[in-house]
Write an enzyme that holds these catalytic residues in place. Structure first.
Site, PDB file in Angstrom:
ATOM      1  N   ASP A 282       2.731   5.343  -6.438  1.00 57.38           N
ATOM      2  CA  ASP A 282       4.164   5.245  -5.867  1.00 57.38           C
ATOM      3  C   ASP A 282       5.345   5.240  -6.862  1.00 57.38           C
ATOM      4  OD1 ASP A 282       2.975   5.509  -3.225  1.00 57.38           O
ATOM      5  OD2 ASP A 282       2.226   3.564  -3.625  1.00 57.38           O
TER       6      ASP A 282
ATOM      7  N   HIS B 199       0.849  -1.116   0.025  1.00 62.21           N
ATOM      8  CA  HIS B 199      -0.015  -0.016  -0.066  1.00 62.21           C
ATOM      9  C   HIS B 199       0.873   1.201  -0.026  1.00 62.21           C
ATOM     10  CE1 HIS B 199      -3.406   2.261   0.635  1.00 62.21           C
ATOM     11  NE2 HIS B 199      -3.796   2.074   1.842  1.00 62.21           N
TER      12      HIS B 199
ATOM     13  N   HIS C 152      -2.275  -2.195  -9.836  1.00 59.43           N
ATOM     14  CA  HIS C 152      -3.205  -1.819  -9.180  1.00 59.43           C
ATOM     15  C   HIS C 152      -4.485  -2.618  -8.964  1.00 59.43           C
ATOM     16  CE1 HIS C 152      -5.960   1.443  -7.006  1.00 59.43           C
ATOM     17  NE2 HIS C 152      -4.725   1.837  -6.809  1.00 59.43           N
TER      18      HIS C 152
HETATM   19  N1  CMC Z   1       4.946  -7.084 -10.268  1.00 57.68           N
HETATM   20  C1  CMC Z   1       4.732  -7.882 -10.896  1.00 57.68           C
HETATM   21  N2  CMC Z   1       3.671  -8.769 -10.967  1.00 57.68           N
HETATM   22  C2  CMC Z   1       2.516  -8.227 -10.534  1.00 57.68           C
HETATM   23  C3  CMC Z   1       2.747  -6.874  -9.876  1.00 57.68           C
HETATM   24  C4  CMC Z   1       3.910  -6.217  -9.900  1.00 57.68           C
HETATM   25  N3  CMC Z   1       3.968  -4.991  -9.225  1.00 57.68           N
HETATM   26  N4  CMC Z   1       1.407  -6.481  -9.712  1.00 57.68           N
HETATM   27  C5  CMC Z   1       0.712  -7.533  -9.881  1.00 57.68           C
HETATM   28  N5  CMC Z   1       1.311  -8.637 -10.468  1.00 57.68           N
HETATM   29  C6  CMC Z   1       0.628  -9.740 -11.077  1.00 57.68           C
HETATM   30  C7  CMC Z   1       0.411 -10.865 -10.091  1.00 57.68           C
HETATM   31  O1  CMC Z   1       1.608 -11.531  -9.512  1.00 57.68           O
HETATM   32  C8  CMC Z   1      -0.729 -11.689 -10.599  1.00 57.68           C
HETATM   33  O2  CMC Z   1      -0.273 -12.461 -11.581  1.00 57.68           O
HETATM   34  P1  CMC Z   1      -0.804 -13.796 -11.974  1.00 57.68           P
HETATM   35  O3  CMC Z   1      -2.040 -13.411 -12.495  1.00 57.68           O
HETATM   36  O4  CMC Z   1       0.120 -14.651 -12.914  1.00 57.68           O
HETATM   37  O5  CMC Z   1      -1.086 -14.449 -10.574  1.00 57.68           O
HETATM   38  C9  CMC Z   1      -1.517 -10.533 -11.448  1.00 57.68           C
HETATM   39  O6  CMC Z   1      -0.474  -9.504 -11.640  1.00 57.68           O
HETATM   40  C10 CMC Z   1      -2.687  -9.779 -10.747  1.00 57.68           C
HETATM   41  O7  CMC Z   1      -2.209  -9.225  -9.622  1.00 57.68           O
HETATM   42  P2  CMC Z   1      -2.762  -9.363  -8.134  1.00 57.68           P
HETATM   43  O8  CMC Z   1      -1.865  -9.666  -6.958  1.00 57.68           O
HETATM   44  O9  CMC Z   1      -3.955 -10.270  -8.199  1.00 57.68           O
HETATM   45  O10 CMC Z   1      -3.501  -7.685  -8.110  1.00 57.68           O
HETATM   46  P3  CMC Z   1      -3.945  -7.193  -6.788  1.00 57.68           P
HETATM   47  O11 CMC Z   1      -5.085  -6.250  -7.378  1.00 57.68           O
HETATM   48  O12 CMC Z   1      -4.250  -8.316  -5.624  1.00 57.68           O
HETATM   49  O13 CMC Z   1      -2.634  -6.236  -6.369  1.00 57.68           O
HETATM   50  C11 CMC Z   1      -1.091  -4.541  -5.853  1.00 57.68           C
HETATM   51  C12 CMC Z   1      -2.915  -5.127  -6.405  1.00 57.68           C
HETATM   52  C13 CMC Z   1      -1.077  -3.193  -6.064  1.00 57.68           C
HETATM   53  C14 CMC Z   1      -1.156  -5.023  -4.452  1.00 57.68           C
HETATM   54  C15 CMC Z   1      -0.170  -5.272  -6.729  1.00 57.68           C
HETATM   55  O14 CMC Z   1      -0.271  -4.931  -8.267  1.00 57.68           O
HETATM   56  C16 CMC Z   1       1.217  -4.889  -6.206  1.00 57.68           C
HETATM   57  O15 CMC Z   1       1.584  -5.690  -5.295  1.00 57.68           O
HETATM   58  N6  CMC Z   1       1.842  -3.938  -6.809  1.00 57.68           N
HETATM   59  C17 CMC Z   1       3.190  -3.540  -6.317  1.00 57.68           C
HETATM   60  C18 CMC Z   1       3.063  -3.119  -4.952  1.00 57.68           C
HETATM   61  C19 CMC Z   1       2.611  -1.418  -5.143  1.00 57.68           C
HETATM   62  O16 CMC Z   1       3.284  -0.763  -6.115  1.00 57.68           O
HETATM   63  N7  CMC Z   1       1.718  -0.889  -4.427  1.00 57.68           N
HETATM   64  C20 CMC Z   1       1.086   0.363  -4.398  1.00 57.68           C
HETATM   65  C21 CMC Z   1      -0.509   0.495  -5.029  1.00 57.68           C
HETATM   66  S1  CMC Z   1      -0.922   1.862  -5.362  1.00 57.68           S
HETATM   67  C22 CMC Z   1      -0.602   3.156  -4.206  1.00 57.68           C
HETATM   68  C23 CMC Z   1      -1.413   2.396  -2.802  1.00 57.68           C
HETATM   69  O17 CMC Z   1      -2.355   1.955  -2.932  1.00 57.68           O
HETATM   70  O18 CMC Z   1      -0.948   2.676  -1.725  1.00 57.68           O
END
Ligand code: CMC
Length: 431
Positions: free
Chosen positions: A365, A270, A309
């Site tokens: 971010d 987050h 996201h």
């Molecule tokens: N790098 C690599 N792979 C990713 C990433 C990433 N940053 N984000 C998502 N994926 C992949 C994930 O592994 C999954 O792959 P598969 O379908 O093969 O299993 C697919 O994309 C869908 O992702 P998810 O984890 O189901 O998506 P989510 O909605 O649960 O997670 C997230 C959203 C923001 C937690 C995630 O994208 C992430 O961890 N990003 C990196 C951390 C980040 O930058 N966070 C800041 C978010 S914006 C500001 C805030 O909210 O604070």
């Protein structure tokens, strides 16, 4: 062609029972499903939605996001227009009150917040107790909760003037607690707020003023920081806002609820992501290491921090604005050497099938940390800066939740998967 009606019909083939569910604003009411009973146990049908992927937990009139189009609006105003023409104090008023202020209202609001920036001397002593290398976010989370012990009237959550006072106090004191947490980590004496400065300028004052009798913030940096507060001010039902509503639903005071929300923000998935992005860029070190780094991400060995996201499946509009502002900041501070790595990382990632297929784009971010670092903020302060802006959104959402007659204490259901009934075995009889 079937007649179009705003309802869905579900047939429960366990019992043959048919249930019509009204669709209101694109949603059905989950409790209505409870009318479909298991013929054996009589238990009503539940929905199972880990991480609340497809559950609207509230109705809200504050922030609108269209994740596919990359649209973000506060109270109907596009974020691009607010970023260009407004400023944080005005946006705070807008989010909390629902409308843009008049000149008089804005003046009064700014005065109120400015005159609530001081913190009790005992809060300072409380902060003194932390180790010199304590993470400033840990200090902020704890000190925010501690404020509830100083303002006992904050419990009067049904009293509108009291709610207003607590909101003003929290927004005002956020920058002071943030500034002090930084000074504490540097072993420097605390600097009092300066009522003549803007909200962002005052934070810079409380962080960076040394021996000079009057601190004058650099106007470009002050404006950029203010803009970053605007961009972070609200983002509808994200993890920390959900916690703010959930904790607030127990009818606890707003200081304690905000502390819980800030704790949620602290996590690297987050608000802690801006800190994690900088650590990642530093670890990559040089542009030639990017392909190998991305290969490891695609192989599932880690995440590309600052990408992806839950809602945006397009470029995060806040990241677009930040990328533009970064260049203005770098003209004053000199370019952050990590910018070239970030730009190249983005370029290669956006051409990579893994990221394209999953619609992973830079989020807020990805570039914010580069600006913060160029402005001299240590990485540990990044989530604190995020929390300052987001406090406004948390408070707006908290009050909306309190005033919503449909809301009650948040209490999700579960699907029990543990052991069936069994008899207790005394210790001496256990193997
Ligand atoms: N790098 C690599 N792979 C990713 C990433 C990433 N940053 N984000 C998502 N994926 C992949 C994930 O592994 C999954 O792959 P598969 O379908 O093969 O299993 C697919 O994309 C869908 O992702 P998810 O984890 O189901 O998506 P989510 O909605 O649960 O997670 C997230 C959203 C923001 C937690 C995630 O994208 C992430 O961890 N990003 C990196 C951390 C980040 O930058 N966070 C800041 C978010 S914006 C500001 C805030 O909210 O604070």
């Amino acid at each position: 062609m079937a007649e179009s009606r705003n309802e869905v019909t579900i047939v429960d083939h366990r019992s043959g029972q048919e249930q019509k569910l009204a669709i209101d604003k694109g949603a059905i009411r989950a409790v209505e499903l409870g009318k479909l009973k298991d013929p054996q146990t009589g238990q009503g049908l539940l929905t199972y939605d880990p991480a609340l992927l497809n559950t609207a937990a509230c109705k809200s009139a504050i922030t609108y996001i269209d994740g596919d189009q990359g649209i973000l609006m506060y109270r109907g105003y596009p974020i691009e227009q607010l970023a260009e023409q407004s400023h944080f104090m005005e946006v705070a008023y807008l989010l909390l009150e629902g409308e843009l202020p008049s000149q008089t209202q804005l003046q009064a609001w700014e005065n109120e917040v400015t005159y609530h920036t001081m913190i009790h001397e005992n809060v300072k002593k409380f902060m003194d107790g932390f180790l010199y290398d304590a993470h400033p976010m840990g200090i902020l989370v704890s000190t925010t909760a501690a404020l509830s012990t100083f303002y006992k009237d904050a419990k009067k959550i049904d009293d509108a003037p009291s709610r207003h006072l607590q909101k003003v106090r929290l927004i005002g004191k956020m920058i002071t607690m943030a500034g002090y947490s930084y000074r504490h980590s540097m072993g420097l004496h605390y600097i009092l707020p300066d009522n003549e400065l803007s909200y962002a300028g005052n934070l810079l004052n409380m962080m960076y003023r040394m021996a000079e009798p009057k601190y004058t913030p650099n106007p470009v940096l002050e404006k950029a920081l203010d803009l970053l507060f605007v961009l972070h001010a609200d983002h509808e039902q994200n993890a920390s806002t959900n916690v703010m509503r959930c904790v607030g639903s127990s009818r606890i005071d707003p200081f304690t609820a905000t502390s819980a929300a800030a704790a949620t923000l602290y996590g690297p998935l987050h608000g802690g992501a801006n800190e994690a992005v900088l650590v990642m860029l530093k670890e990559i070190g040089t542009k030639d290491k990017i392909p190998a780094f991305l290969k490891s991400v695609v192989a599932g060995e880690g995440k590309l921090m600052g990408f992806g996201h839950r809602v945006y499946k397009n470029y995060d509009p806040r990241a677009k604005i930040i990328k533009k502002v970064a260049h203005e900041v770098f003209q004053v501070t000199g370019k952050n050497p990590l910018l070239d790595i970030a730009l190249e990382l983005e370029r290669i990632a956006l051409e990579d099938e893994y990221f394209v297929k999953r619609k992973l784009y830079p989020n807020v971010d990805f570039y914010s940390g580069l600006i913060y670092q160029a402005m001299g903020f240590p990485v540990e302060m990044f989530p604190v800066l995020f929390a300052i802006g987001r406090t406004v959104g948390w408070l707006a959402q908290w009050e909306e939740m309190l005033l919503d007659p449909e809301q009650k204490i948040a209490r999700p259901r579960q699907i029990y998967t543990g052991a069936g009934k069994r008899d207790y075995v005394p210790l001496k009889k256990r193997g």
